[in-house]
Scaffold this active site. Structure first.
Site, PDB file in Angstrom:
ATOM      1  N   ASP A 193      -7.592-102.714   6.288  1.00 32.59           N
ATOM      2  CA  ASP A 193      -6.466-103.286   7.031  1.00 32.59           C
ATOM      3  C   ASP A 193      -6.518-102.906   8.511  1.00 32.59           C
ATOM      4  O   ASP A 193      -5.621-103.284   9.264  1.00 32.59           O
ATOM      5  CB  ASP A 193      -5.122-102.788   6.461  1.00 32.59           C
ATOM      6  CG  ASP A 193      -4.878-101.335   6.796  1.00 32.59           C
ATOM      7  OD1 ASP A 193      -5.826-100.522   6.654  1.00 32.59           O
ATOM      8  OD2 ASP A 193      -3.759-100.981   7.209  1.00 32.59           O
ATOM      9  N   ASP A 222      -4.774 -96.363   2.970  1.00 35.46           N
ATOM     10  CA  ASP A 222      -3.510 -96.580   3.687  1.00 35.46           C
ATOM     11  C   ASP A 222      -3.430 -98.017   4.203  1.00 35.46           C
ATOM     12  O   ASP A 222      -4.249 -98.432   5.031  1.00 35.46           O
ATOM     13  CB  ASP A 222      -3.409 -95.608   4.874  1.00 35.46           C
ATOM     14  CG  ASP A 222      -3.359 -94.150   4.420  1.00 35.46           C
ATOM     15  OD1 ASP A 222      -2.531 -93.827   3.567  1.00 35.46           O
ATOM     16  OD2 ASP A 222      -4.165 -93.343   4.931  1.00 35.46           O
ATOM     17  N   ASP A 254     -10.237 -99.218   1.368  1.00 29.94           N
ATOM     18  CA  ASP A 254      -9.484 -98.288   2.202  1.00 29.94           C
ATOM     19  C   ASP A 254      -8.190 -97.974   1.430  1.00 29.94           C
ATOM     20  O   ASP A 254      -7.830 -98.708   0.496  1.00 29.94           O
ATOM     21  CB  ASP A 254      -9.182 -98.964   3.546  1.00 29.94           C
ATOM     22  CG  ASP A 254      -8.225 -98.162   4.384  1.00 29.94           C
ATOM     23  OD1 ASP A 254      -8.457 -96.956   4.568  1.00 29.94           O
ATOM     24  OD2 ASP A 254      -7.208 -98.742   4.858  1.00 29.94           O
ATOM     25  N   SER A 258      -8.132 -90.441   5.332  1.00 30.35           N
ATOM     26  CA  SER A 258      -7.029 -89.508   5.103  1.00 30.35           C
ATOM     27  C   SER A 258      -7.439 -88.292   4.275  1.00 30.35           C
ATOM     28  O   SER A 258      -8.120 -88.414   3.266  1.00 30.35           O
ATOM     29  CB  SER A 258      -5.888 -90.226   4.385  1.00 30.35           C
ATOM     30  OG  SER A 258      -4.881 -89.297   4.042  1.00 30.35           O
ATOM     31  N   GLY A 264      -6.626 -96.172  10.522  1.00 29.38           N
ATOM     32  CA  GLY A 264      -7.980 -95.854  10.067  1.00 29.38           C
ATOM     33  C   GLY A 264      -8.609 -94.669  10.786  1.00 29.38           C
ATOM     34  O   GLY A 264      -9.659 -94.179  10.392  1.00 29.38           O
ATOM     35  N   ARG A 281      -6.833 -87.800  11.671  1.00 30.14           N
ATOM     36  CA  ARG A 281      -5.651 -87.104  12.191  1.00 30.14           C
ATOM     37  C   ARG A 281      -5.934 -86.519  13.579  1.00 30.14           C
ATOM     38  O   ARG A 281      -5.160 -86.718  14.519  1.00 30.14           O
ATOM     39  CB  ARG A 281      -5.273 -85.982  11.218  1.00 30.14           C
ATOM     40  CG  ARG A 281      -3.865 -85.491  11.374  1.00 30.14           C
ATOM     41  CD  ARG A 281      -3.557 -84.382  10.375  1.00 30.14           C
ATOM     42  NE  ARG A 281      -3.778 -84.770   8.990  1.00 30.14           N
ATOM     43  CZ  ARG A 281      -3.751 -83.930   7.964  1.00 30.14           C
ATOM     44  NH1 ARG A 281      -3.484 -82.641   8.171  1.00 30.14           N
ATOM     45  NH2 ARG A 281      -3.969 -84.351   6.735  1.00 30.14           N
ATOM     46  N   ASN A 305      -5.178 -86.707   2.795  1.00 30.88           N
ATOM     47  CA  ASN A 305      -4.164 -86.710   1.735  1.00 30.88           C
ATOM     48  C   ASN A 305      -4.464 -87.740   0.652  1.00 30.88           C
ATOM     49  O   ASN A 305      -3.619 -87.990  -0.217  1.00 30.88           O
ATOM     50  CB  ASN A 305      -2.795 -87.051   2.338  1.00 30.88           C
ATOM     51  CG  ASN A 305      -2.327 -86.001   3.333  1.00 30.88           C
ATOM     52  OD1 ASN A 305      -2.209 -84.836   2.984  1.00 30.88           O
ATOM     53  ND2 ASN A 305      -2.087 -86.406   4.562  1.00 30.88           N
TER      54      ASN A 305
HETATM   55  C1  BG6 Z   1      -5.960 -93.279   7.773  1.00 27.40           C
HETATM   56  C2  BG6 Z   1      -4.686 -93.864   8.339  1.00 27.40           C
HETATM   57  O1  BG6 Z   1      -6.183 -93.829   6.496  1.00 27.40           O
HETATM   58  O2  BG6 Z   1      -5.871 -91.869   7.655  1.00 27.40           O
HETATM   59  C3  BG6 Z   1      -4.313 -93.171   9.639  1.00 27.40           C
HETATM   60  O3  BG6 Z   1      -4.885 -95.252   8.573  1.00 27.40           O
HETATM   61  C4  BG6 Z   1      -4.236 -91.667   9.417  1.00 27.40           C
HETATM   62  O4  BG6 Z   1      -3.076 -93.666  10.096  1.00 27.40           O
HETATM   63  C5  BG6 Z   1      -5.591 -91.181   8.884  1.00 27.40           C
HETATM   64  O5  BG6 Z   1      -3.935 -90.984  10.622  1.00 27.40           O
HETATM   65  C6  BG6 Z   1      -5.621 -89.680   8.625  1.00 27.40           C
HETATM   66  O6  BG6 Z   1      -4.719 -89.391   7.596  1.00 27.40           O
HETATM   67  P1  BG6 Z   1      -4.238 -87.933   7.165  1.00 27.40           P
HETATM   68  O7  BG6 Z   1      -3.449 -88.203   5.922  1.00 27.40           O
HETATM   69  O8  BG6 Z   1      -5.467 -87.115   6.893  1.00 27.40           O
HETATM   70  O9  BG6 Z   1      -3.445 -87.380   8.287  1.00 27.40           O
HETATM   71 MG    MG Z   2      -5.898 -98.466   6.349  1.00 25.65          MG
END
Ligand code: BG6
Ligand code: MG
Length: 219
Positions: free
Chosen positions: A170, A11, A9, A116, A46, A49, A118
């Site tokens: 996590d 984040d 993972d 994510s 995890g 969004r 991002n």
């Molecule tokens: C996960 C995070 O990895 O990604 C979450 O643990 C987050 O907190 C999710 O909301 C989505 O991320 P992003 O960057 O696409 O908004």
């Molecule tokens: Mg995570």
């Protein structure tokens, strides 16, 4: 047992962006008049969004149209990216880069399994993109963790069976996704929170790959 693949993972495992997500969701929630604490945040780790926003709206009994939801997600993301902007290679969490080097040396395929959108941007800041044999992130998914889609796609891209692959997570939702997908799961963080995982460690600072495998041997 010797693992053929390892899916990380992002984040909260590779870098402490989990805290930036928390700050950004908390600010948005408060602007909406919805309280948001660490316990709420544990449930969102995890989670995608859009599912995170829906959680907050449900908590506040708010019903919004889809354009407003898009605007709120953009706002949260802009805040998050502002907080994450300073990330540099030295921000990789302790032990992570050494662990990846060991995996490479041992011929273990390395994947990313993140919700994510991002993820690549963050990995670029850490200078870690090239460490991965496969990257699956929020841009490739239809279902959010705890659904196992992210890890199953990751294992497929790595060319390894889930049973031969370790997932490192996590988040409760991520641990559940790994277990449901038939993976061995190593939790990083709080052992009570991640009690579904096969083993939990506080971090990687002190652990090498052999020690990690031994932790999971008889689980
Ligand atoms: C996960 C995070 O990895 O990604 C979450 O643990 C987050 O907190 C999710 O909301 C989505 O991320 P992003 O960057 O696409 O908004
Ligand atoms: Mg995570």
């Amino acid at each position: 047992m010797r693992f053929k693949g390892c899916i990380f993972d992002l984040d909260g495992v590779i870098v402490d962006t989990a805290s930036h997500h928390f700050v950004a969701w908390k600010k948005l929630s408060e602007e909406l008049g919805v309280s948001f604490d660490e316990q709420d945040n544990e449930q969102l780790k995890g989670v995608s969004r859009v599912d995170s926003l829906e959680f907050i709206l449900r908590k506040g009994n708010l019903v919004l149209d889809s354009n407003t939801k898009l605007r709120l997600m953009d706002k949260k993301n802009a805040h998050y990216l502002g907080l994450a902007d300073q990330i540099q290679p030295s921000d990789a969490l302790p032990g992570i880069v050494d662990l990846m080097d060991e995996l490479k040396e041992a011929g273990v395929r390395i994947g990313l399994g993140s919700s994510s959108k991002n993820a690549e941007q963050i990995l670029e800041k850490l200078n870690l993109i090239s460490a991965f044999d496969a990257i699956v992130d929020g841009n490739h998914l239809t279902l959010s963790k705890p659904d196992p889609e992210v890890f199953l796609k990751g294992a497929l891209a790595l060319g390894v069976e889930p049973a031969d692959c370790l997932v490192i997570e996590d988040a409760r939702a991520g641990v559940e996704a790994g277990i449901t997908g038939g993976f061995r799961v190593l939790g990083v963080g709080n052992a009570d929170e991640l009690n579904q995982a096969h083993a939990v460690v506080p971090g990687f600072g002190e652990l090498n790959w052999n020690e990690i495998q031994n932790l999971l041997l008889h689980k």
